[in-house]
Design a protein around this motif. Structure first.
Motif, mmCIF file in Angstrom:
data_model
loop_
_atom_site.group_PDB
_atom_site.id
_atom_site.type_symbol
_atom_site.label_atom_id
_atom_site.label_comp_id
_atom_site.label_asym_id
_atom_site.label_seq_id
_atom_site.Cartn_x
_atom_site.Cartn_y
_atom_site.Cartn_z
ATOM 1 N N VAL A 254 0.870 -1.174 0.000
ATOM 2 C CA VAL A 254 0.000 0.000 0.000
ATOM 3 C C VAL A 254 0.903 1.219 0.000
ATOM 4 N N GLU A 255 1.170 1.756 -1.189
ATOM 5 C CA GLU A 255 2.091 2.883 -1.312
ATOM 6 C C GLU A 255 1.385 4.225 -1.214
ATOM 7 N N LYS A 256 0.045 4.246 -1.337
ATOM 8 C CA LYS A 256 -0.723 5.487 -1.229
ATOM 9 C C LYS A 256 -2.080 5.172 -0.617
ATOM 10 N N PRO A 257 -2.829 6.172 -0.136
ATOM 11 C CA PRO A 257 -4.119 5.912 0.507
ATOM 12 C C PRO A 257 -5.118 5.270 -0.459
ATOM 13 N N ILE A 258 -6.013 4.463 0.101
ATOM 14 C CA ILE A 258 -7.101 3.861 -0.672
ATOM 15 C C ILE A 258 -8.254 4.865 -0.734
ATOM 16 N N LEU A 259 -8.739 5.138 -1.933
ATOM 17 C CA LEU A 259 -9.783 6.143 -2.146
ATOM 18 C C LEU A 259 -11.149 5.524 -1.975
ATOM 19 N N THR A 260 -11.980 6.107 -1.102
ATOM 20 C CA THR A 260 -13.371 5.701 -0.897
ATOM 21 C C THR A 260 -14.247 6.951 -0.933
ATOM 22 N N GLN B 40 -16.150 7.845 1.395
ATOM 23 C CA GLN B 40 -16.137 8.435 2.733
ATOM 24 C C GLN B 40 -14.876 9.246 2.997
ATOM 25 N N GLY B 41 -13.840 9.040 2.170
ATOM 26 C CA GLY B 41 -12.575 9.735 2.358
ATOM 27 C C GLY B 41 -11.400 8.814 2.054
ATOM 28 N N ASP B 42 -10.212 9.362 2.189
ATOM 29 C CA ASP B 42 -9.008 8.573 1.937
ATOM 30 C C ASP B 42 -8.682 7.710 3.151
ATOM 31 N N ALA B 43 -8.435 6.418 2.887
ATOM 32 C CA ALA B 43 -8.097 5.465 3.955
ATOM 33 C C ALA B 43 -6.584 5.308 4.016
ATOM 34 N N HIS B 44 -6.011 5.679 5.142
ATOM 35 C CA HIS B 44 -4.561 5.625 5.324
ATOM 36 C C HIS B 44 -4.186 4.381 6.133
ATOM 37 N N LEU B 45 -3.134 3.717 5.706
ATOM 38 C CA LEU B 45 -2.658 2.515 6.407
ATOM 39 C C LEU B 45 -2.022 2.909 7.731
ATOM 40 N N GLN B 46 -2.431 2.241 8.827
ATOM 41 C CA GLN B 46 -1.929 2.539 10.160
ATOM 42 C C GLN B 46 -1.041 1.423 10.719
ATOM 43 N N LYS B 47 -1.422 0.190 10.463
ATOM 44 C CA LYS B 47 -0.709 -0.931 11.067
ATOM 45 C C LYS B 47 -0.926 -2.173 10.218
ATOM 46 N N THR B 48 0.060 -3.079 10.242
ATOM 47 C CA THR B 48 -0.032 -4.337 9.492
ATOM 48 C C THR B 48 0.324 -5.494 10.401
ATOM 49 N N ALA C 85 -5.919 -8.991 3.977
ATOM 50 C CA ALA C 85 -4.997 -8.717 2.871
ATOM 51 C C ALA C 85 -5.646 -8.989 1.524
ATOM 52 N N GLU C 86 -6.519 -9.980 1.465
ATOM 53 C CA GLU C 86 -7.213 -10.294 0.205
ATOM 54 C C GLU C 86 -8.127 -9.154 -0.223
ATOM 55 N N LEU D 137 -7.357 -2.154 -3.986
ATOM 56 C CA LEU D 137 -6.331 -1.520 -4.811
ATOM 57 C C LEU D 137 -6.621 -1.698 -6.291
ATOM 58 N N GLN D 138 -7.153 -2.870 -6.653
ATOM 59 C CA GLN D 138 -7.519 -3.099 -8.054
ATOM 60 C C GLN D 138 -8.680 -2.205 -8.471
#
Length: 365
Positions: free
Chosen positions: A275-281, A283-291, A314-315, A321-322
Motif C-alpha cells: 500500500v504505497e498510497k491511501p485507498i480512495l473511498t 467516505q474519504g481517503d483510507a490511510h494505512l496505520q498498522k499491518t 490482505a485479500e 487496490l484493483q
C-alpha cells in the motif's frame, strides 16, 4: 556456566552450581559449548582424531594436538605448550566432532601449533588460580595508566598466561591508538610480555557477559560466535518501532536477535499487498496505520479520524487496490460495496495523445 573460564566458577575452576568440578561428560557447564553427541556411541570415536578443542577465558577456543596421546576427558584441565610459553586450558571437545569443527572454521591440521603436554594436577591448578587472581588488579591499574596518558580507548579484560610470561590486554577503540608508551609502562610495572588485542563492541559484550532484555543470558556470551551485520531494515520489515534505546543491545549496537526471525517475516510479506498510497473511498481517503503480517490483517483510518481503525484482510485490500486502479471508488473498505467511478481529467488524456501525435508527425528524410 560454572567452569574456570567464567565468572560463576569458584576456586581451581570448580563450578559453584553443578558441583561436577568441571568434568561432566557433556561439557554442559562451559560457555559456547558444543554437545558431544558421539560420546554415547561405542567404538572409541574419541581416539580416532589426534586434535582436541580447548577453551580458555572468555569463551576463547583453540585447537591443540594430543600427540602422546594423553587420556583426558571433556572438562579436564590440561597443560598446553604454546609458542610463547606454557598455558592451562580446559578440554571442550574431542574425537570426530573436532574434525568437523575444524572443517567448519577452515582450519588445517598442519596449522595447529599448540600441543598438550600433560594433565594439570592440584599444584598446577593452585598456581593457575594465583595467576588468575592478578588479572583484576592489573586491569584496574592499567585503566589508571590509560587515563593518565589520555588515550581514547576502553580496556575490557586482561588475560594472563599460566606461566606469567605473557599478558593479553583486550581493548576497544573507535580510532587508531598509539600505545607504544603504554606498552613500555605496562611491561616495566608488571614484568611480563604485553600484547594489546583490539576487539569489537560485540566481542566485548560477549567477554563481559550479562542478562538481556529477554531475561536470558546474552547470546554472544553463551552460544553465538558469528556476528552478522544488523541494520534498521530488519526492524522495518518486522514493523518494529525505530527506537535506538529499544533496538540496541548492551554493546550499543543493534541486537543480533533482529536477524533471527527476519527470513520468516520476509516470506510472510510476500502475501501482503504493498500500500504505497491511501485507498480512495467515497467516505474519504483510507490511510494505512498498522499491518499484522502473520494474521494478514491491515488496519486503516478513514479521513482525519485516526482513532477509529478498520481491520481489512490482505485479500480485500488487494481487491480495493484493483478497484482504485480501474478508477472505482468503493463506498467503504468493503470491496463488494462499489460506489462511483473516479473521473480522470481530460486534459491529461489529451496531453498524452498530443505527445503520441508529435512523435510520428515528422518523418525522417
Amino acid at each position: 556456566m560454572g567452569c574456570g573460564t567464567c565468572s560463576a566458577a569458584g576456586s581451581a575452576g570448580a563450578p559453584l552450581g553443578c558441583k561436577s568440578n568441571g568434568s561432566c561428560k557433556s561439557g554442559g557447564c562451559n560457555r559456547l559449548n558444543t554437545y558431544d553427541w558421539l560420546t554415547s556411541i561405542s567404538g572409541g570415536a574419541q581416539s580416532k582424531f589426534h586434535i582436541s578443542e580447548v577453551r580458555f577465558k572468555g569463551g576463547r577456543k583453540e585447537f591443540v594436538t594430543n600427540a602422546k596421546p594423553i587420556q583426558a576427558h571433556t572438562g579436564d584441565a590440561v597443560l598446553i605448550d604454546t609458542p610463547t610459553g606454557q598455558d592451562i586450558g580446559f578440554i571442550s571437545l574431542q574425537g570426530e566432532l573436532v574434525r568437523l569443527q575444524m572443517k567448519k572454521k577452515n582450519v588445517s591440521p598442519n596449522d595447529v601449533s599448540m600441543q598438550i603436554s600433560d594433565i594439570a594436577g592440584e599444584q598446577e591448578l593452585a598456581k593457575y588460580t594465583e595467576i588468575k587472581a592478578r588479572e583484576l588488579p592489573t586491569m584496574i591499574r592499567t585503566r589508571e595508566i590509560i587515563q593518565s596518558l589520555k588515550l581514547n580507548m576502553k580496556l575490557s579484560d586482561v588475560e594472563y598466561q599460566y606461566d606469567g610470561k605473557k599478558a593479553v590486554f583486550y581493548y576497544s577503540a573507535d580510532e587508531r591508538i598509539d600505545f607504544r608508551e603504554l606498552i613500555k609502562q605496562l611491561a616495566a610495572e608488571f614484568k611480563t610480555r604485553v600484547e594489546m588485542k583490539q576487539i569489537s563492541l560485540r566481542q566485548e559484550a560477549g567477554r563481559i557477559g550479562g542478562i538481556g532484555i529477554c531475561g536470558r543470558e546474552l547470546c554472544c556470551s553463551t552460544w553465538l560466535t558469528d556476528f552478522k551485520n544488523v541494520n534498521t531494515t530488519a526492524a522495518r520489515y518486522q514493523n518494529l518501532s525505530i527506537n535506538p534505546q529499544k533496538l540496541a543491545g548492551q554493546c550499543g549496537r543493534l541486537k543480533c536477535c533482529l536477524n533471527y526471525e527476519l527470513d520468516t517475516y520476509m516470506e510472510a510479506l510476500n502475501y501482503i499487498p504493498k500500500v504505497e498510497k491511501p485507498i480512495l473511498t467515497t467516505q474519504g481517503d483510507a490511510h494505512l496505520q498498522k499491518t499484522d503480517i502473520f494474521r494478514k490483517i491491515l488496519w486503516f483510518a478513514i479521513g482525519k479520524n485516526d482513532a477509529d481503525w478498520i481491520a481489512v484482510s490482505a485479500e480485500n485490500v488487494e481487491k480495493l487496490l484493483q478497484l482504485n486502479k480501474k478508477g472505482i471508488k468503493p463506498n467503504s473498505l468493503d470491496p463488494d460495496d462499489v460506489g462511483e467511478h473516479i473521473e480522470v481529467p481530460k486534459t491529461q488524456l489529451n496531453k498524452d495523445l498530443k505527445k503520441l501525435d508529435n512523435k510520428f508527425r515528422f518523418k525522417k528524410r
